[in-house]
Design a protein around this motif. Structure first.
Motif, PDB file in Angstrom:
ATOM      1  N   ALA A  33      48.034  36.535  34.156  1.00  0.00           N
ATOM      2  CA  ALA A  33      47.390  36.781  32.462  1.00  0.00           C
ATOM      3  C   ALA A  33      48.061  36.790  31.083  1.00  0.00           C
ATOM      4  O   ALA A  33      49.430  37.477  31.253  1.00  0.00           O
ATOM      5  CB  ALA A  33      46.770  38.422  32.871  1.00  0.00           C
ATOM      6  N   CYS A  34      47.081  35.863  30.849  1.00  0.00           N
ATOM      7  CA  CYS A  34      48.354  35.776  29.677  1.00  0.00           C
ATOM      8  C   CYS A  34      47.654  36.112  27.930  1.00  0.00           C
ATOM      9  O   CYS A  34      46.245  36.337  28.139  1.00  0.00           O
ATOM     10  CB  CYS A  34      48.214  34.497  29.203  1.00  0.00           C
ATOM     11  N   ARG A  46      42.621  46.505  34.628  1.00  0.00           N
ATOM     12  CA  ARG A  46      41.629  46.190  35.788  1.00  0.00           C
ATOM     13  C   ARG A  46      41.252  45.524  35.925  1.00  0.00           C
ATOM     14  O   ARG A  46      40.325  44.810  37.237  1.00  0.00           O
ATOM     15  CB  ARG A  46      40.042  47.545  34.920  1.00  0.00           C
ATOM     16  N   MET A  47      40.849  44.110  34.938  1.00  0.00           N
ATOM     17  CA  MET A  47      41.273  42.634  35.084  1.00  0.00           C
ATOM     18  C   MET A  47      41.607  42.777  36.644  1.00  0.00           C
ATOM     19  O   MET A  47      41.544  42.158  37.577  1.00  0.00           O
ATOM     20  CB  MET A  47      41.486  42.184  34.595  1.00  0.00           C
ATOM     21  N   ALA A  51      39.707  41.305  39.504  1.00  0.00           N
ATOM     22  CA  ALA A  51      39.938  40.290  40.579  1.00  0.00           C
ATOM     23  C   ALA A  51      40.056  40.036  42.197  1.00  0.00           C
ATOM     24  O   ALA A  51      39.654  39.563  43.082  1.00  0.00           O
ATOM     25  CB  ALA A  51      41.447  39.781  39.678  1.00  0.00           C
ATOM     26  N   VAL A  52      41.654  41.387  42.546  1.00  0.00           N
ATOM     27  CA  VAL A  52      41.786  41.498  43.844  1.00  0.00           C
ATOM     28  C   VAL A  52      39.553  41.616  44.941  1.00  0.00           C
ATOM     29  O   VAL A  52      40.108  40.873  45.670  1.00  0.00           O
ATOM     30  CB  VAL A  52      42.016  42.880  43.876  1.00  0.00           C
ATOM     31  N   GLY A 177      43.484  26.577  38.332  1.00  0.00           N
ATOM     32  CA  GLY A 177      42.020  27.022  37.918  1.00  0.00           C
ATOM     33  C   GLY A 177      42.228  28.495  37.370  1.00  0.00           C
ATOM     34  O   GLY A 177      43.075  28.985  36.939  1.00  0.00           O
ATOM     35  N   ALA A 178      41.589  29.056  37.206  1.00  0.00           N
ATOM     36  CA  ALA A 178      41.036  30.492  36.439  1.00  0.00           C
ATOM     37  C   ALA A 178      39.891  31.375  36.953  1.00  0.00           C
ATOM     38  O   ALA A 178      39.201  30.948  37.641  1.00  0.00           O
ATOM     39  CB  ALA A 178      40.619  29.475  34.980  1.00  0.00           C
ATOM     40  N   LEU A 179      40.815  33.061  37.414  1.00  0.00           N
ATOM     41  CA  LEU A 179      39.548  33.500  37.312  1.00  0.00           C
ATOM     42  C   LEU A 179      38.432  34.308  36.239  1.00  0.00           C
ATOM     43  O   LEU A 179      40.020  34.941  35.389  1.00  0.00           O
ATOM     44  CB  LEU A 179      40.569  34.727  37.589  1.00  0.00           C
ATOM     45  N   ILE A 180      37.596  34.253  36.140  1.00  0.00           N
ATOM     46  CA  ILE A 180      36.876  34.567  34.555  1.00  0.00           C
ATOM     47  C   ILE A 180      36.548  36.223  34.976  1.00  0.00           C
ATOM     48  O   ILE A 180      35.154  36.098  35.518  1.00  0.00           O
ATOM     49  CB  ILE A 180      36.971  33.801  34.208  1.00  0.00           C
ATOM     50  N   ILE A 181      37.038  37.277  33.825  1.00  0.00           N
ATOM     51  CA  ILE A 181      35.959  38.160  34.306  1.00  0.00           C
ATOM     52  C   ILE A 181      35.384  38.319  32.601  1.00  0.00           C
ATOM     53  O   ILE A 181      35.432  37.977  32.172  1.00  0.00           O
ATOM     54  CB  ILE A 181      37.130  39.618  33.792  1.00  0.00           C
ATOM     55  N   GLU A 182      33.971  38.575  33.538  1.00  0.00           N
ATOM     56  CA  GLU A 182      32.810  39.368  32.516  1.00  0.00           C
ATOM     57  C   GLU A 182      33.261  39.673  31.315  1.00  0.00           C
ATOM     58  O   GLU A 182      33.933  40.986  31.485  1.00  0.00           O
ATOM     59  CB  GLU A 182      31.794  39.231  32.900  1.00  0.00           C
ATOM     60  N   ARG A 183      32.788  39.658  29.750  1.00  0.00           N
ATOM     61  CA  ARG A 183      33.404  40.796  28.836  1.00  0.00           C
ATOM     62  C   ARG A 183      32.058  40.703  27.794  1.00  0.00           C
ATOM     63  O   ARG A 183      31.680  40.067  27.542  1.00  0.00           O
ATOM     64  CB  ARG A 183      34.219  39.881  27.781  1.00  0.00           C
ATOM     65  N   ALA A 184      31.912  41.650  27.758  1.00  0.00           N
ATOM     66  CA  ALA A 184      30.352  41.838  26.466  1.00  0.00           C
ATOM     67  C   ALA A 184      30.440  41.091  25.556  1.00  0.00           C
ATOM     68  O   ALA A 184      31.562  41.155  25.236  1.00  0.00           O
ATOM     69  CB  ALA A 184      30.284  43.543  27.009  1.00  0.00           C
TER      70      ALA A 184
END
Ligand code: ATP
Ligand code: NMN
Length: 258
Positions: A33-34, A46-47, A51-52, A177-184
């Motif tokens: 995470a950058c 929590r991100m 992801a886990v 590649g990337a795992l993207i966490i939805e953000r409001a």
């Protein structure tokens, strides 16, 4: 890409890295995470947990490590406290609240800003070239795939002109590649529409419990003398209080420097 520069007396942190894979049928990955982390919040931590769960339930990956990589002081952004304090707070938060997260200070202590593509190359180099990746249960060596972990606001900037170079996007989304966490507040499908060519390498993680804690809000609360308890770990709050940080946004870049 060329080798990133090195930091004197620097050691890549591996004390929580899982050197032996649990399930050899899965592809080992490391999450990076950058960000600014000024300061780190519970949402940043929590991100990784989101992801886990997502990786376990929806992919063939196995996470063998997770790293926070705070950006260097040369990244111009309001409220960016000195990297010394940001790294300290990330380290306190990871060590006290997690059993597997680590903080890599390499990017933070670079004298010049390092693009995210270069930062991911640094992780790839340290994990795969220097350490030979991981070992499977059968003793076989295997490369670890480095993946960017980010919120959907960050991926939205990837389709804004001039923020990311096409070569860097190809490098980050094509190679890693990337795992993207939805953000409001960010429309994830609109954000990824322009990145369709890398769709196979972009994993969208829905937030099932919406939480929009941000560092900006934490800094605002601190300046107003409001409580930030339960928004960021108590060890981070103690550190902020002990060092008198974030009292004045305007001089964050200078007065808080060590
Ligand atoms: N509430 C959130 N939901 C999803 N992702 C988030 C959230 N907060 C931060 N992130 C992600 O965390 C990473 C680090 O971001 P950053 O340090 O810039 O955090 P921030 O809280 O957005 O900071 P600031 O408020 O100072 O802009 C980015 O990928 C960002 O998208
Ligand atoms: N071209 C690039 O490599 C590029 C562009 C924008 C943001 N970033 C990275 O995204 C992270 C978060 O940036 P913000 O705090 O501005 O959302 C930082 O680590 C920054 O280095 C990288």
């Amino acid at each position: 890409m060329s080798r990133p520069p090195s930091v004197p007396s620097y050691t890549f942190p591996t004390h929580r890295f899982r050197h032996v894979q649990r399930d050899s049928s899965r592809t080992p990955i490391v999450l990076v995470a950058c960000g600014s982390f000024s300061p780190v919040t519970y949402l940043h931590l929590r991100m990784f947990e989101m992801a886990v769960d997502h990786v376990r339930q929806n992919t063939e990956f196995e996470i063998v490590g997770g790293y926070l990589s705070p950006v260097s002081d040369k990244y111009v952004k309001p409220g960016l406290l000195s990297s010394y304090h940001r790294v300290k707070m990330c380290a306190l938060a990871s060590e006290e609240t997690s059993s597997w997260l680590m903080v890599d200070p390499w990017e933070a202590f670079q004298p010049e800003y390092q693009r995210t593509a270069v930062v991911l190359d640094h992780f790839d180099h340290e994990i795969n070239t220097v350490r030979g990746g991981v070992i499977t249960a059968d003793g076989e060596k295997r490369s670890v795939r480095v993946m960017l972990l980010a919120g959907s606001d960050l991926i939205a900037t990837m389709s804004e002109p001039g923020v990311w170079s096409p070569a860097d996007l190809e490098h980050i989304l094509g190679k890693y590649g990337a795992l993207i966490i939805e953000r409001a507040g960010t429309d994830v499908s609109a954000a990824t529409e322009a990145l369709a060519q890398w769709r196979h390498n972009i994993y969208l993680v829905p937030q099932m419990i919406f939480n929009d804690v941000s560092s900006t809000k934490v800094r605002l609360f601190l300046r107003r003398g409001l409580s930030v308890r339960y928004l960021t770990p108590s060890c981070v709050i103690d550190y902020i209080e002990e060092n008198g940080l974030y009292l004045d946004e305007a001089d964050a870049q200078t007065s808080a420097k060590r």
